[in-house]
Structure formats: structure tokens, C-alpha cells
Scaffold this active site. Structure first.
Site, PDB file in Angstrom:
ATOM      1  N   GLU A   1      -8.209   6.617   0.673  1.00 55.80           N
ATOM      2  CA  GLU A   1      -9.474   6.595  -0.069  1.00 55.80           C
ATOM      3  C   GLU A   1     -10.123   5.209  -0.008  1.00 55.80           C
ATOM      4  O   GLU A   1     -11.340   5.096  -0.008  1.00 55.80           O
ATOM      5  CB  GLU A   1      -9.259   7.034  -1.519  1.00 55.80           C
ATOM      6  CG  GLU A   1      -8.823   8.480  -1.681  1.00 55.80           C
ATOM      7  CD  GLU A   1      -9.825   9.484  -1.089  1.00 55.80           C
ATOM      8  OE1 GLU A   1     -10.991   9.119  -0.894  1.00 55.80           O
ATOM      9  OE2 GLU A   1      -9.415  10.621  -0.801  1.00 55.80           O
TER      10      GLU A   1
ATOM     11  N   TYR B   1     -13.962   6.223  -8.509  1.00 54.98           N
ATOM     12  CA  TYR B   1     -13.747   7.258  -7.496  1.00 54.98           C
ATOM     13  C   TYR B   1     -12.295   7.270  -7.010  1.00 54.98           C
ATOM     14  O   TYR B   1     -11.632   8.315  -7.009  1.00 54.98           O
ATOM     15  CB  TYR B   1     -14.705   7.052  -6.308  1.00 54.98           C
ATOM     16  CG  TYR B   1     -14.275   7.849  -5.118  1.00 54.98           C
ATOM     17  CD1 TYR B   1     -14.476   9.225  -5.072  1.00 54.98           C
ATOM     18  CD2 TYR B   1     -13.592   7.244  -4.064  1.00 54.98           C
ATOM     19  CE1 TYR B   1     -14.026   9.974  -4.009  1.00 54.98           C
ATOM     20  CE2 TYR B   1     -13.147   7.987  -2.997  1.00 54.98           C
ATOM     21  CZ  TYR B   1     -13.366   9.353  -2.964  1.00 54.98           C
ATOM     22  OH  TYR B   1     -12.914  10.086  -1.916  1.00 54.98           O
TER      23      TYR B   1
ATOM     24  N   ASP C   1     -17.956  11.367  -4.601  1.00 53.73           N
ATOM     25  CA  ASP C   1     -18.289  10.552  -3.435  1.00 53.73           C
ATOM     26  C   ASP C   1     -19.600  11.098  -2.861  1.00 53.73           C
ATOM     27  O   ASP C   1     -20.237  11.973  -3.469  1.00 53.73           O
ATOM     28  CB  ASP C   1     -17.151  10.565  -2.405  1.00 53.73           C
ATOM     29  CG  ASP C   1     -16.993  11.928  -1.739  1.00 53.73           C
ATOM     30  OD1 ASP C   1     -17.631  12.906  -2.189  1.00 53.73           O
ATOM     31  OD2 ASP C   1     -16.234  12.018  -0.758  1.00 53.73           O
TER      32      ASP C   1
END
Ligand code: SF4
Length: 375
Positions: free
Chosen positions: A48, A131, A149
Site C-alpha cells: 500500500e 488510507y 483511494d
């Protein structure tokens, strides 16, 4: 929105079932834990972090190399920063790499190497924002947490018919976070959140969304009103700051002078060829001769045989660079100076140094430049 809430369990089930059948085989989705089908939270953290501002296809080989070299949080915590930067070379946004290493060190020191499973703890880890924290908790631990996202923004904007672009509108972004929180189920959160992102990446495309095969088309207000191509609207265009750089690849006896950038700022701690900013940013000349004369006088470099190697543009998020690269030689009599922040390296040795992408591009031109020059 009300339509969708009323049918929420159906929406969740459709999305999860579709994801399980259609998901792409990506390396960070590999099942590594023996007793669980969830991905390793450390791999979620790495992937990520890499995926921020970067396409999946670009990330795949970087991720593979990175976790091969640093398979655990402990391995990354012990890593040398230069090696981490070298593995990150070409992926851009290098502060991500530095923070990822710091994150691993903190996780080892404070959590005995276990990636935290609480949002509040994760938000204190270097480089981890809302996030990434949501991705780790929901995908790595299958606990309910929202993630938003670019793909999720597009999908929720269309499902709920949000007519402003959330990247330019904080109110719309807040609305989407609330929505992402409201729709995440208590169970199967990993597959649900992954499905939401996967839907945006493969079906609910920015242009020409594939609504005919969308598993949640019955819940989509944009489709129902024929606005799927107009929502979300195109972002306002950013005005990029323009900058010019002259790059001098100084050679002597098949070795090149490189210097390390400062420890803070863009491309921090990476290495580069000698780089000069033209007198004024507005200047469009490629005539480097006056600057060269000054450098020769001030630094005693005694440069000669200056040849243009390449001129190219390099865009970053907020900046547009034009690089003009030259090859030149150092006179035999000149001092072969080097400091802690400067090295004379062969082309083979250069491979071991992390270079910003524009300098890596220039380095690739040097073997032929050196041959041409030696004739
Ligand atoms: S129906 Fe079309 S616009 Fe709506 S979520 Fe699915 S792909 Fe996106």
C-alpha cells in the site's frame, strides 16, 4: 444513497462474491500465513505504501524485489537506508521508502515486530496515513475499517452520484470517507474493501466504465441516470512550476563524479551527477559555457570536451523539469577531488547507488558517450 442503504447486505454480498471470482492475482495478495487466508500485514504495509500515487503494473516488480530482499519487518528495520533507496529507485516519491524503513524500526521497537491492528496506533507509524491504516486493519486483519483511494473515490462518487471531484473538494471527500465507513461489513471486510478497489481498477474505469458487467450496477445512481461518464468530473488542471537543470557527467579515467543530495527535501540522500541551475528559471538557453567558466574558476575543475548528451522533460506532481545533460572530461592535471558527499565511480559501481530517475536515465547514455569520446 437511500436506495443503496436499503439494499446494503445485497450490495456487500454481490461485491464480495464478484471479488472472490474475479480478483487479479497480485503478489501482495499471496497467502503467506499458514492458519489464515489473509495476506501478511507487513506485505500490506509495503504494497500500500508503494501503490500510493503509483500504478499496479509499475509496483509489481518493485514489490517482488523488495520483499525478496526484506521479507519481514525485522529485515527491513535492520536495512541500510541507501539499500532501501536503491531498491526504490525509479518508483519515485522516495520519502515513502525512508518512512517505510522508519516504520519497520518503530514496529520492531514498540510492537515486537507485529504490525499494529489498531487504527490509532497505525496513525502514529511513520508514513502511515488514514488510507494505509485502513488497508492494514481491513485487509491484513479482516477488521472493519474504511479505505478510500482514487478507485474508491470514483466508485462511490458514481454509486452515490456525487457531482464534484473529491480530490478538489474536501466536503465531497469527507462524504466519501463516511460512506466507505458505512458500507464496510462486519465480516469479510478484507474481500469487501479489496473488491471496492478492484472494481474501480478493472470495471468502474475512469473512461468507458464497463457497466454492463458491473456486479453492483443495480445500486448505481450514476448508471440509473446515465451520468456514469460525467461523474466524477475531470479535476481542475494544476499549473506546474517549470524548472531547468543542467547535468554534468564529468569523466576521468572512465570514472564519473557523483555527489550525494542533502538529507532533506526532494530525492533526499540520493546520488546524482553534478547539477547546475541556470541563472534564471525563465532562461531557455542551452549555452552552458558561461556557467562552466565559473565552475572551472571556482571549483578548479578544468573541464573540457563538453558534449550535449540529451535534453528531456521530467514531470513530478507539482513540478516540470527540463534536464539538459552533458558529458565532459576532467583535464589530466586537475585535482581528483572527492569529499564525504562526492565519489568518483565506474559505471559498474554506479549501479550500486540510488539515483533519481532523471539521473538514472542519463547514466544509461554514458557507455556509448564514453566510447564516442574515446575515438
Ligand atoms: S454501474 Fe458503471 S458507473 Fe456504476 S459502479 Fe458499476 S461500473 Fe461504475
Amino acid at each position: 444513497m437511500l436506495t443503496m442503504l436499503g439494499l446494503l447486505p445485497t450490495f456487500q454480498r454481490r461485491l464480495v462474491n464478484w471479488y472472490r471470482a474475479a480478483r487479479r492475482d497480485l503478489p501482495w495478495r499471496t497467502e503467506r500465513q499458514e492458519k489464515s487466508k489473509l495476506p501478511d500485514p507487513y506485505r500490506v504495509l509495503v504494497s500500500e505504501t508503494m501503490l500510493q500515487q503509483t500504478q499496479v503494473a509499475t509496483v509489481i516488480p518493485y514489490f517482488q524485489r523488495f520483499v525478496d530482499r526484506f521479507p519481514t519487518v525485522h529485515a527491513l528495520a535492520q536495512a541500510d537506508e541507501q539499500e532501501v533507496l536503491q531498491l526504490w529507485q525509479g518508483l519515485g516519491y522516495y520519502s515513502r521508502a525512508r518512512k517505510l524503513r522508519l516504520a519497520a524500526q518503530m514496529i520492531v521497537q514498540q510492537y515486537n515486530g507485529r504490525v499494529p491492528d489498531q487504527i490509532e496506533q497505525l496513525l502514529l507509524v511513520p508514513g502511515v496515513g488514514r488510507y494505509t491504516a485502513g488497508a492494514i486493519v481491513s485487509i491484513g486483519y479482516d477488521q472493519p475499517a474504511p479505505i478510500v483511494d482514487g478507485n474508491v473515490i470514483r466508485v462511490i462518487s458514481r454509486l452515490d452520484l456525487i457531482r464534484t471531484n473529491a480530490r478538489d473538494d474536501p466536503g465531497a471527500l469527507k462524504q466519501i470517507w463516511l460512506r466507505a465507513e458505512a458500507v464496510v461489513p462486519r465480516r469479510n471486510c478484507a474481500d469487501f474493501n479489496s473488491g471496492l478497489m478492484e472494481l474501480g481498477a478493472t470495471i468502474c474505469l475512469r473512461r468507458n466504465p464497463r457497466c454492463a458487467i458491473c456486479p453492483v450496477r443495480a445500486h448505481c445512481q450514476a448508471l440509473a441516470t446515465g451520468q456514469q461518464d460525467a461523474v466524477p468530473p475531470v479535476r481542475k488542471k494544476k499549473i506546474l512550476e517549470k524548472q531547468r537543470r543542467w547535468v554534468l557527467c564529468i569523466e576521468r579515467d572512465k570514472r564519473y563524479l557523483i555527489q550525494q543530495r542533502p538529507a532533506r527535501g526532494r530525492w533526499a540522500s540520493m546520488w546524482q551527477f553534478l547539477t547546475v541551475t541556470p541563472g534564471t528559471e525563465e532562461s531557455t538557453t542551452d549555452d552552458i559555457t558561461p556557467a562552466l567558466a565559473v565552475m572551472n574558476r571556482l571549483a578548479g575543475l578544468k573541464l573540457r570536451s563538453l558534449r550535449l548528451l540529451s535534453r528531456f522533460d521530467h514531470r513530478l506532481t507539482h513540478r516540470h523539469y527540463t534536464f539538459t545533460a552533458y558529458h565532459c572530461r576532467l583535464a589530466k592535471k586537475a585535482r581528483l577531488g572527492a569529499t564525504q558527499w562526492q565519489r568518483w565511480v565506474s559505471l559498474e559501481e554506479l549501479e550500486q547507488y540510488p539515483l533519481p530517475q532523471p539521473h538514472r536515465n542519463i547514466a544509461q547514455l554514458l557507455p556509448s558517450a564514453a566510447e564516442d569520446g574515446s575515438a
